[in-house]
Design a protein around this motif. Structure first.
Motif, PDB file in Angstrom:
ATOM      1  N   LEU A 113      -1.862   8.375 -29.987  1.00 11.08           N
ATOM      2  CA  LEU A 113      -2.477   9.620 -30.448  1.00 11.08           C
ATOM      3  C   LEU A 113      -3.493  10.200 -29.459  1.00 11.08           C
ATOM      4  N   GLU A 146      -2.790  13.728 -27.702  1.00 12.08           N
ATOM      5  CA  GLU A 146      -3.701  14.832 -28.005  1.00 12.08           C
ATOM      6  C   GLU A 146      -4.264  15.433 -26.723  1.00 12.08           C
ATOM      7  N   ARG A 159      -1.657  17.515 -25.239  1.00 13.02           N
ATOM      8  CA  ARG A 159      -1.536  18.770 -26.004  1.00 13.02           C
ATOM      9  C   ARG A 159      -2.573  19.785 -25.518  1.00 13.02           C
ATOM     10  N   ASP A 185       1.535  21.914 -30.076  1.00 17.81           N
ATOM     11  CA  ASP A 185       0.997  21.151 -31.193  1.00 17.81           C
ATOM     12  C   ASP A 185       1.321  19.669 -31.026  1.00 17.81           C
ATOM     13  N   ARG A 186       0.719  18.862 -31.876  1.00 14.28           N
ATOM     14  CA  ARG A 186       0.976  17.417 -31.886  1.00 14.28           C
ATOM     15  C   ARG A 186       1.281  16.968 -33.307  1.00 14.28           C
ATOM     16  N   LYS A 199       2.654  10.976 -32.461  1.00 10.75           N
ATOM     17  CA  LYS A 199       2.851  10.790 -31.019  1.00 10.75           C
ATOM     18  C   LYS A 199       3.819  11.811 -30.431  1.00 10.75           C
ATOM     19  N   ASP A 204      -2.136  12.396 -40.491  1.00 11.99           N
ATOM     20  CA  ASP A 204      -2.817  12.247 -39.211  1.00 11.99           C
ATOM     21  C   ASP A 204      -4.213  11.672 -39.461  1.00 11.99           C
ATOM     22  N   GLY A 224       0.502   8.085 -35.420  1.00  8.52           N
ATOM     23  CA  GLY A 224      -0.122   8.148 -34.113  1.00  8.52           C
ATOM     24  C   GLY A 224      -0.715   6.880 -33.549  1.00  8.52           C
ATOM     25  N   GLU A 274     -11.567   8.815 -32.258  1.00 12.51           N
ATOM     26  CA  GLU A 274     -12.377   9.964 -31.840  1.00 12.51           C
ATOM     27  C   GLU A 274     -13.002   9.722 -30.477  1.00 12.51           C
ATOM     28  N   VAL A 282     -10.255  10.073 -27.831  1.00 11.08           N
ATOM     29  CA  VAL A 282      -9.935  11.488 -27.602  1.00 11.08           C
ATOM     30  C   VAL A 282     -11.020  12.138 -26.749  1.00 11.08           C
TER      31      VAL A 282
END
Length: 286
Positions: free
Chosen positions: A4, A8, A11, A53-54, A57, A139, A173, A214, A217
């Motif tokens: 994920l 992301e 993306r 978009d996502r 995965k 998600d 993800g 988080e 990401v």
């Protein structure tokens, strides 16, 4: 395998570099990559990219009312290029699986290393027409994925928590790497049964899941596509670090190997000091 956070980041990268551009051509270069034939890839030629978009995965590039949906699988990757050679590559040569070129001359290659080919590309009118997307669970970074939603998902499960976290139909993800990281942060054995989780453990696991993803990401934000793999590895606490010291307690990180994968964990942080045995042989070393 991209999970994920990396998908992301891809993306966001593609949204910045691709949206608004016109697709000149999409070339499948590996016979195994394309999983759909109607509509044909030629239907994207001349279409403007309107969205990226996502879904778990999966990457989803929207153009001309169609969706080019890609799952990078274990050994796939996306490589952005500012330009391409004038002569198209020959199909079946090397790791190239698919090439997408814009009328500006830039675009991306999908590549896959190794002999096992699992990278998949679907061109569909609706992302839900892709079986892998249609079966996805919620998600985990969604605003609605709160502690009670997570608890409700686990309430119907009777299996090891490691397997539950990796199940895409339960939670979208999370793969092998980030499930190891989440469980380390939660101070929880990967072999613990979901049915044995107490209320405080569910809360702790949910918090660990959200913060781990988080933070990953955030680390990946702004990193160019070609460096995301290295960024993922550098941020791992236990996954892929067998034999190294745990960054929390200093104990040696251990590994359990399976037929096609492995997991890493800290015995002090996660299993009360007990090393876990290969599940093909026994539950615990005694």
């Amino acid at each position: 395998m991209p999970e994920l956070p990396e998908v992301e980041a891809l993306r966001v990268f593609l949204a910045d570099h691709l949206v608004g551009k016109e697709i000149a051509r999409v070339l499948p270069l590996a016979i195994s990559v394309l999983k759909t034939y109607d509509p044909p890839l030629s239907a994207l030629e001349g279409a403007d990219v309107t969205s990226v978009d996502r879904h778990g995965k999966f990457l989803d590039i929207g153009a001309g009312g169609l969706h080019l949906c890609t799952h990078l699988a274990r050994a796939g990757w996306l490589r952005w290029k500012e330009s391409f050679p004038a002569t198209p590559p020959r199909p079946g040569k090397g790791p190239l699986a698919l090439r997408t070129v814009t009328t500006d001359g830039d675009g991306f290659d999908l590549t896959e290393m190794g002999t096992t080919k699992r990278l998949s590309v679907h061109l569909v009118r609706d992302p839900q027409d892709v079986p892998g997307i249609a079966r996805l669970g919620p998600d985990p970074l969604s605003d609605t994925f709160d502690r009670d939603t997570f608890a409700a998902l686990l309430a119907g499960e009777r299996r090891q928590i490691k397997g539950a976290l990796r199940d895409q139909s339960l939670i979208a993800g999370i793969g092998n790497a980030y499930s190891d990281e989440i469980l380390h942060v939660a101070r929880m054995s990967p072999f613990k049964r979901t049915a044995d989780l107490g209320e405080e453990e569910v809360t702790r696991l949910h918090t660990s899941l959200r913060t781990t993803l988080e933070e990953a990401v955030a680390r990946s934000g702004g990193v160019e596509a070609g460096r995301l793999k290295a960024e993922k590895k550098s941020g791992m606490r236990v996954h892929g670090r067998t034999g190294e010291p745990c960054p929390v307690c200093g104990d040696t990180i251990l590994e359990v190997s399976f037929s096609d994968s492995s997991l890493q964990y800290c015995p002090t942080c996660q299993t009360g000091g007990r090393p876990l045995a290969d599940r093909r042989l026994s539950k615990f070393l005694k």
